[in-house]
Design an enzyme around this catalytic site. Structure first.
Site, PDB file in Angstrom:
ATOM      1  N   ASN A  81       0.923  -1.228   0.085  1.00 24.54           N
ATOM      2  CA  ASN A  81      -0.149  -0.028   0.024  1.00 24.54           C
ATOM      3  C   ASN A  81       0.945   1.508  -0.386  1.00 24.54           C
ATOM      4  O   ASN A  81       0.465   2.361   0.201  1.00 24.54           O
ATOM      5  CB  ASN A  81      -0.897  -0.139   1.190  1.00 24.54           C
ATOM      6  CG  ASN A  81      -1.850  -1.180   1.306  1.00 24.54           C
ATOM      7  OD1 ASN A  81      -1.623  -2.217   2.260  1.00 24.54           O
ATOM      8  ND2 ASN A  81      -2.668  -1.712   0.279  1.00 24.54           N
ATOM      9  N   VAL A  88       2.077   7.064   0.494  1.00 27.87           N
ATOM     10  CA  VAL A  88       1.014   6.255   1.155  1.00 27.87           C
ATOM     11  C   VAL A  88      -0.263   6.078   0.475  1.00 27.87           C
ATOM     12  O   VAL A  88      -0.860   7.098   0.056  1.00 27.87           O
ATOM     13  CB  VAL A  88       0.796   6.402   2.507  1.00 27.87           C
ATOM     14  CG1 VAL A  88      -0.083   5.618   3.260  1.00 27.87           C
ATOM     15  CG2 VAL A  88       2.326   6.243   3.133  1.00 27.87           C
ATOM     16  N   CYS A  89      -0.845   4.861   0.034  1.00 28.87           N
ATOM     17  CA  CYS A  89      -2.041   4.875  -0.636  1.00 28.87           C
ATOM     18  C   CYS A  89      -3.005   4.016   0.487  1.00 28.87           C
ATOM     19  O   CYS A  89      -3.079   2.885   0.383  1.00 28.87           O
ATOM     20  CB  CYS A  89      -1.946   4.065  -1.755  1.00 28.87           C
ATOM     21  SG  CYS A  89      -3.515   3.843  -2.674  1.00 28.87           S
ATOM     22  N   ILE A  90      -3.685   4.782   1.282  1.00 32.05           N
ATOM     23  CA  ILE A  90      -4.821   4.322   2.009  1.00 32.05           C
ATOM     24  C   ILE A  90      -6.017   5.114   1.876  1.00 32.05           C
ATOM     25  O   ILE A  90      -5.950   6.330   1.514  1.00 32.05           O
ATOM     26  CB  ILE A  90      -4.552   4.157   3.637  1.00 32.05           C
ATOM     27  CG1 ILE A  90      -3.952   5.463   4.139  1.00 32.05           C
ATOM     28  CG2 ILE A  90      -3.487   3.216   3.871  1.00 32.05           C
ATOM     29  CD1 ILE A  90      -3.745   5.562   5.544  1.00 32.05           C
ATOM     30  N   HIS A  94      -7.743   9.468   0.595  1.00 29.35           N
ATOM     31  CA  HIS A  94      -8.231   9.760  -0.690  1.00 29.35           C
ATOM     32  C   HIS A  94      -9.205  10.837  -0.532  1.00 29.35           C
ATOM     33  O   HIS A  94      -9.918  10.894   0.442  1.00 29.35           O
ATOM     34  CB  HIS A  94      -8.901   8.381  -1.139  1.00 29.35           C
ATOM     35  CG  HIS A  94      -7.778   7.329  -1.598  1.00 29.35           C
ATOM     36  ND1 HIS A  94      -8.056   6.014  -1.633  1.00 29.35           N
ATOM     37  CD2 HIS A  94      -6.447   7.662  -1.866  1.00 29.35           C
ATOM     38  CE1 HIS A  94      -7.115   5.419  -2.068  1.00 29.35           C
ATOM     39  NE2 HIS A  94      -5.812   6.193  -1.813  1.00 29.35           N
TER      40      HIS A  94
END
Length: 166
Positions: A81, A88-90, A94
């Site tokens: 992730n 960071v991609c959580i 978003h």
């Protein structure tokens, strides 16, 4: 909005200074810029990241808290992730509203109720439980699923190196 954002961020920084939260530390990169924070996340116990010290930069937009900050590891990170560039991609980072791809519920995405603390607690949780269903780092997700011993070795090596560099 920027003045309100500044006041809110100063309040959150003061609160974290007075009442530190286990698992991370946060401070300003530069005392003259409240919109850029340096974060250190301690690798969570009983995870592959245990013992590591992972530095990151959290950058807040001028319209915070209406829009989420960005969090980017500056310490090398290998995780499904986290994009290879460290971002960071959580879900909670978003933008708010519906996901145009239909993967996330609006309730899972950014909301102004989130604070630096809730974001970092979510990132620590992400380190403990990677989501390989919708990876930012496809190679890490694939290796986690198909060759766990190799994934484990790579992550533990990075955790040791991060501790040595700290």
């Amino acid at each position: 909005m920027s003045e309100q954002s500044t006041l809110l961020l100063k309040r959150q920084l003061k609160e974290l200074s007075k009442n530190p939260v286990e698992g991370f530390s946060a401070g300003l990169v530069d005392d003259d810029n409240i919109f850029e924070w340096e974060i250190v996340i301690m690798g969570p116990q009983d995870t592959l990241y245990e013992g590591g010290f992972f530095r990151a930069i959290m950058t807040f937009p001028p319209d915070y808290p209406l829009m989420p900050p960005k969090l980017k590891f500056t310490t090398e990170m290998y995780h499904p992730n986290v994009y290879p560039n460290g971002e960071v991609c959580i879900s909670i980072l978003h933008p708010p509203g519906e996901d145009k791809y239909g993967y996330e519920q609006a309730s899972e995405r950014w909301s102004p109720v989130h604070t630096v603390e809730t974001i970092l607690v979510s990132v620590i949780s992400m380190l403990s439980s990677p989501n390989d269903e919708s990876p930012a780092n496809i190679e890490a997700a694939k290796e986690l699923r198909e060759n766990y011993p190799s994934f484990k070795k790579k992550v533990q090596r990075l955790a040791r190196r991060s501790a040595d560099e700290f």
